[in-house]
Design a protein around this motif. Structure first.
Motif, PDB file in Angstrom:
ATOM      1  N   LYS A  92      60.508  47.215 -48.595  1.00  0.00           N
ATOM      2  CA  LYS A  92      59.992  47.500 -47.245  1.00  0.00           C
ATOM      3  C   LYS A  92      58.905  46.487 -46.869  1.00  0.00           C
ATOM      4  O   LYS A  92      57.802  46.839 -46.479  1.00  0.00           O
ATOM      5  CB  LYS A  92      59.456  48.924 -47.154  1.00  0.00           C
ATOM      6  N   PHE A  93      59.264  45.225 -47.018  1.00  0.00           N
ATOM      7  CA  PHE A  93      58.278  44.171 -46.770  1.00  0.00           C
ATOM      8  C   PHE A  93      58.324  43.720 -45.314  1.00  0.00           C
ATOM      9  O   PHE A  93      59.289  43.999 -44.592  1.00  0.00           O
ATOM     10  CB  PHE A  93      58.544  42.982 -47.708  1.00  0.00           C
ATOM     11  N   HIS A  94      57.274  43.046 -44.920  1.00  0.00           N
ATOM     12  CA  HIS A  94      57.203  42.507 -43.561  1.00  0.00           C
ATOM     13  C   HIS A  94      56.946  41.013 -43.626  1.00  0.00           C
ATOM     14  O   HIS A  94      56.098  40.567 -44.394  1.00  0.00           O
ATOM     15  CB  HIS A  94      56.065  43.184 -42.783  1.00  0.00           C
ATOM     16  N   ILE A  95      57.679  40.245 -42.832  1.00  0.00           N
ATOM     17  CA  ILE A  95      57.366  38.815 -42.713  1.00  0.00           C
ATOM     18  C   ILE A  95      57.304  38.454 -41.234  1.00  0.00           C
ATOM     19  O   ILE A  95      57.994  39.052 -40.403  1.00  0.00           O
ATOM     20  CB  ILE A  95      58.347  37.907 -43.487  1.00  0.00           C
TER      21      ILE A  95
ATOM     22  N   LYS B 297      57.407  50.883 -41.651  1.00  0.00           N
ATOM     23  CA  LYS B 297      57.449  50.694 -43.106  1.00  0.00           C
ATOM     24  C   LYS B 297      58.911  50.623 -43.559  1.00  0.00           C
ATOM     25  O   LYS B 297      59.455  51.551 -44.167  1.00  0.00           O
ATOM     26  CB  LYS B 297      56.692  51.819 -43.817  1.00  0.00           C
ATOM     27  N   LEU B 298      59.522  49.524 -43.188  1.00  0.00           N
ATOM     28  CA  LEU B 298      60.917  49.235 -43.510  1.00  0.00           C
ATOM     29  C   LEU B 298      60.973  47.729 -43.746  1.00  0.00           C
ATOM     30  O   LEU B 298      60.017  47.029 -43.429  1.00  0.00           O
ATOM     31  CB  LEU B 298      61.811  49.591 -42.307  1.00  0.00           C
ATOM     32  N   ASP B 299      62.087  47.196 -44.271  1.00  0.00           N
ATOM     33  CA  ASP B 299      62.213  45.742 -44.304  1.00  0.00           C
ATOM     34  C   ASP B 299      62.168  45.277 -42.855  1.00  0.00           C
ATOM     35  O   ASP B 299      62.995  45.694 -42.032  1.00  0.00           O
ATOM     36  CB  ASP B 299      63.550  45.337 -44.946  1.00  0.00           C
ATOM     37  N   SER B 300      61.179  44.459 -42.525  1.00  0.00           N
ATOM     38  CA  SER B 300      60.961  44.172 -41.104  1.00  0.00           C
ATOM     39  C   SER B 300      60.618  42.709 -40.880  1.00  0.00           C
ATOM     40  O   SER B 300      59.919  42.089 -41.676  1.00  0.00           O
ATOM     41  CB  SER B 300      59.863  45.081 -40.558  1.00  0.00           C
ATOM     42  N   PHE B 301      61.131  42.196 -39.782  1.00  0.00           N
ATOM     43  CA  PHE B 301      61.066  40.767 -39.508  1.00  0.00           C
ATOM     44  C   PHE B 301      60.538  40.528 -38.106  1.00  0.00           C
ATOM     45  O   PHE B 301      61.117  40.986 -37.123  1.00  0.00           O
ATOM     46  CB  PHE B 301      62.471  40.155 -39.659  1.00  0.00           C
ATOM     47  N   HIS B 302      59.441  39.800 -38.024  1.00  0.00           N
ATOM     48  CA  HIS B 302      58.833  39.444 -36.747  1.00  0.00           C
ATOM     49  C   HIS B 302      59.181  37.984 -36.512  1.00  0.00           C
ATOM     50  O   HIS B 302      58.636  37.108 -37.176  1.00  0.00           O
ATOM     51  CB  HIS B 302      57.314  39.658 -36.857  1.00  0.00           C
TER      52      HIS B 302
ATOM     53  N   ARG C 256      55.719  43.603 -31.667  1.00  0.00           N
ATOM     54  CA  ARG C 256      54.879  44.010 -32.790  1.00  0.00           C
ATOM     55  C   ARG C 256      55.424  45.231 -33.532  1.00  0.00           C
ATOM     56  O   ARG C 256      54.867  45.622 -34.563  1.00  0.00           O
ATOM     57  CB  ARG C 256      53.450  44.281 -32.311  1.00  0.00           C
TER      58      ARG C 256
ATOM     59  N   ARG D   8      53.426  51.656 -41.433  1.00  0.00           N
ATOM     60  CA  ARG D   8      52.508  50.948 -42.322  1.00  0.00           C
ATOM     61  C   ARG D   8      51.091  51.403 -41.957  1.00  0.00           C
ATOM     62  O   ARG D   8      50.455  50.821 -41.085  1.00  0.00           O
ATOM     63  CB  ARG D   8      52.619  49.438 -42.127  1.00  0.00           C
TER      64      ARG D   8
ATOM     65  N   ALA E 100      58.069  45.688 -35.307  1.00  0.00           N
ATOM     66  CA  ALA E 100      58.529  45.407 -36.677  1.00  0.00           C
ATOM     67  C   ALA E 100      57.372  45.476 -37.668  1.00  0.00           C
ATOM     68  O   ALA E 100      57.542  45.924 -38.799  1.00  0.00           O
ATOM     69  CB  ALA E 100      59.201  44.043 -36.733  1.00  0.00           C
ATOM     70  N   GLY E 101      56.212  45.052 -37.228  1.00  0.00           N
ATOM     71  CA  GLY E 101      55.063  45.013 -38.122  1.00  0.00           C
ATOM     72  C   GLY E 101      54.482  46.369 -38.462  1.00  0.00           C
ATOM     73  O   GLY E 101      53.721  46.497 -39.419  1.00  0.00           O
TER      74      GLY E 101
ATOM     75  N   ASP F  94      48.451  51.032 -43.429  1.00  0.00           N
ATOM     76  CA  ASP F  94      47.407  50.019 -43.663  1.00  0.00           C
ATOM     77  C   ASP F  94      47.296  49.046 -42.498  1.00  0.00           C
ATOM     78  O   ASP F  94      46.460  48.149 -42.518  1.00  0.00           O
ATOM     79  CB  ASP F  94      47.659  49.279 -44.990  1.00  0.00           C
ATOM     80  N   ARG F  95      48.160  49.194 -41.492  1.00  0.00           N
ATOM     81  CA  ARG F  95      48.055  48.337 -40.315  1.00  0.00           C
ATOM     82  C   ARG F  95      47.584  49.115 -39.080  1.00  0.00           C
ATOM     83  O   ARG F  95      47.521  48.561 -37.978  1.00  0.00           O
ATOM     84  CB  ARG F  95      49.395  47.662 -40.028  1.00  0.00           C
TER      85      ARG F  95
ATOM     86  N   TYR G 222      65.754  55.021 -46.204  1.00  0.00           N
ATOM     87  CA  TYR G 222      64.834  54.042 -45.616  1.00  0.00           C
ATOM     88  C   TYR G 222      65.055  52.631 -46.167  1.00  0.00           C
ATOM     89  O   TYR G 222      64.767  51.648 -45.506  1.00  0.00           O
ATOM     90  CB  TYR G 222      63.373  54.426 -45.871  1.00  0.00           C
TER      91      TYR G 222
END
Lengths: 385, 293
Positions: free
Chosen positions: A232-235, B71-76, B65, B19, B67-68, B21-22, B51
């Protein structure tokens, strides 16, 4: 890791540079190709579209080059080895997401079969005038790796090498070929699969919840996180921290950009590939890359026959530029000569690194055709004076 | 009504999908993005999806924003390119649910070409477009969705360009599912997003959302909450409405509902069937590269 024998056309073939490049990609394990037709690169996409269904892989003709570049980053993020090909106008469009690939640190390979520019320029005729765009075409500070094949055989071999570098350094790698090499047909020997060494993608060994996408190993390169495995990473293309989270500060930017620069600059000895001949004791050293490194041969042979001490360097990698080697040579030789099919691009780097220690000569060309050997010979004669 | 101490929980109900923490996020109070993200999170939960098997891709802008925060695989990604990035991601990982969550400027102005072609190919993904009628992140400039006469910072005397009708654009390009709700139709929006995610093919949900800071102020429409309520109260639910008749005029009725829900083979189904038909046993069917990492 060795190449998959089902993907390698072992044997002797009569191929042009573009087809050889496609075979290199297939042998390297490329399974996703997003492309958009553009002369003189199209044969790469055409061959991939014919071959992929039989070896496993998806070719998709995207709606434009912006989409092609974005798609190969997306597919690479999904775990595929990916590639696209283009030429000048498409290369300009791809620069946007090439920068995203640099920032996300996404392995992939982009081939530019160079033609004459600016703009639509000379679609069917060669040029080497995108070299500075390759270096600086996207905005911001970053380092690139660019390879320049001089033949169909090298188009095959360097495509595999480009995939290996992109996996090793976790970044997009450029193959800067040209219309001549792309459409030149020669013998191409494809070795058995077990003689083709492939670099495997480095994934994190940490568990989900403990791993971040930009957590470099000792070599400065961050292992990738796989999608769909609970990380569950973000880039993001924004300046980010080790977690991949946006941090819009000068400090974070320095950390981020410095890492992008360092991972190339700290490994130049591994990345830079020069083929030198008769350089020791030479009074003049002629440098060239891609097709120009073949075109310079008759002129150099003629000068040598006449007793001129001339050495030669074929730059297999153009970027990163061999700064250290050029500085060393500049202290020893009378002149350095750069032969390139543009009006002085990589020459500027050579001249900068020579730093006045020797004379520098450009044998430039508007493109549309290769140099005449006489132009290069005359430059050598001038350089040795 | 007061909330007693024992009714309070330490945990945000959406914590498992956000997330934390964001948080706090960067969005303005009463922006429609909060309810829309909640609708997505609730839809994911309602569908009982794993998930690990969901990817969210965003472009640039306020909605970019999203995607950020998931809490999933996320791409901005870059401006306008969320969809083609997602096309590559989906082809590499067809077993995952690919959700593009972005704004109107991102998806149909700079990303317009990708939007129509991905709908045409019927790539199996869900596109959620939060339409606030304006470029919000950059300071309230006119958008291809800005209603006629509405003011923006680059249409100071009122917009004179015809806006896009997004459901018509999506439907005519080939989408298999098209719905529109406002950010205050939270329950119906959640259901629409769940249907869209479950739908095979290119599914599209437009969310009419207030931009409290720019669109509301520049057009003197009160607070974001006033505008959110206005959209809700002026929404006319018309399931199956002809997409040619769902244009949006400045501060008038907004037709909402499910407009398109059809069956059509997806891009990957067509790819595999087409190649198999011609190549037979020689064809190596594409199932993604899940085994590769």
């Amino acid at each position: 890791m060795k190449a998959d024998p089902n993907r390698v056309l072992t044997g002797s073939h009569y191929l042009d540079g573009n087809h050889a490049c496609a075979e290199g990609a297939i042998a390297a394990g490329c399974t996703f190709f997003g492309g958009y037709p553009i002369t003189p690169s199209t044969e790469i996409a055409e061959r991939v579209s014919r071959r992929f269904p039989k070896v496993g892989g998806v070719f998709i003709q995207m709606e434009d080059e912006l989409a092609s570049m974005a798609a190969i980053l997306g597919a690479s993020s999904g775990g595929a080895k990916t590639m696209s090909c283009t030429s000048g106008p498409g290369f300009s469009l791809m620069m946007e997401n090439f920068g995203l690939g640099i920032m996300l640190e996404t392995p992939c390979v982009l081939v530019n079969v160079q033609r004459g520019g600016p703009s639509t320029g000379l679609p069917t005729l060669p040029g080497q005038a995108d070299m500075m765009q390759a270096r600086w075409g996207s905005h911001g500070d970053y380092e690139v790796i660019a390879l320049a094949p001089d033949s169909p055989q090298e188009s095959f071999e360097l495509t595999i090498h480009a995939f290996n570098l992109s996996e090793k350094y976790r970044m997009p790698v450029l193959i800067m070929t040209d219309e001549c090499v792309g459409h030149m047909t020669e013998k191409v020997v494809i070795p058995p699969a077990d003689q083709i060494e492939l670099v495997e993608r480095k994934y994190t060994k940490k568990k989900p919840g403990e791993a971040w996408p930009y957590d470099p190993d000792d070599d400065g390169i961050s292992p990738l996180l796989p999608v769909g495995k609970g990380y569950k990473f973000h880039i993001t293309g924004l300046t980010h921290d080790e977690r991949g989270y946006p941090v819009i500060t000068a400090k974070a930017h320095e950390w981020n950009v410095k890492r992008l620069m360092d991972k190339v600059n700290d490994h130049v000895d591994d990345i830079i590939w020069l083929e030198e001949q008769d350089v020791d004791g030479a009074e003049v050293v002629v440098m060239a890359y891609g097709i120009s490194s073949r075109v310079m041969q008759p002129a150099i042979s003629r000068a040598r026959k006449e007793g001129i001490k001339v050495g030669q360097i074929k730059m297999v990698t153009v970027w990163p530029f061999p700064e250290k080697r050029v500085r060393e040579l500049a202290a020893k030789v009378k002149s350095l000569v750069m032969v390139e099919m543009n009006l002085g691009q990589v020459f500027l780097e050579m001249d900068r690194c020579a730093a006045g220690k020797c004379r520098t000569h450009l044998v430039g060309h508007f493109g549309g055709t290769v140099h005449k050997p006489d132009e290069i010979y005359d430059a050598i004669k001038e350089a040795v004076k | 009504m007061s909330v007693s101490a024992n009714q309070m929980t330490e945990e945000h109900p959406m914590e498992k999908l956000l997330r934390m923490d964001r948080i706090p996020h960067i969005w303005c109070p009463t922006c429609g993005l909060g309810t829309t993200v909640t609708a997505l999170a609730t839809a994911i939960d309602d569908l009982k999806l794993n998930y690990d098997n969901i990817a969210v891709v965003s472009g640039i802008g306020c909605t970019g924003r999203v995607a950020g925060y998931m809490k999933l695989d996320s791409f901005h990604t870059t401006h306008g390119r969320a969809i083609p990035f997602a096309v590559g991601l989906h082809i590499a990982r067809p077993e995952m649910k690919t959700i593009v969550f972005s704004g109107d400027g991102d998806l149909v102005s700079i990303g317009g070409n990708h939007f129509i072609h991905t709908a045409r190919r019927n790539v199996d993904m869900t596109v959620i477009c939060v339409n606030n009628f304006i470029y919000a992140m950059t300071g309230g400039q006119v958008a291809p969705t800005t209603p006629l006469t509405a003011r923006s910072s680059t249409s100071p005397y009122g917009n004179y360009e015809h806006p896009f009708n997004l459901p018509r654009l999506a439907a005519s390009s080939g989408a298999t599912y098209v719905a529109r709700w406002t950010a205050l139709h939270v329950r119906r929006l959640t259901q629409a997003i769940a249907e869209a995610i479950s739908k095979k093919g290119f599914s599209f949900v437009e969310v009419i959302a207030p931009c409290s800071t720019l669109y509301a102020r520049l057009n003197k429409l009160g607070s974001g909450l006033d505008l959110m309520k206005f959209y809700h109260d002026n929404a006319v639910i018309k399931h199956g409405a002809d997409v040619n008749e769902v244009d949006i005029d400045f501060q008038s009725k907004i037709i909402v509902g499910k407009f398109v829900d059809i069956e059509k083979p997806t891009y990957l189904e067509c790819l595999n069937e087409g190649n198999e038909r011609v190549l037979g046993d020689k064809y190596k069917p594409w199932g993604g590269c899940n085994g590769d990492n």
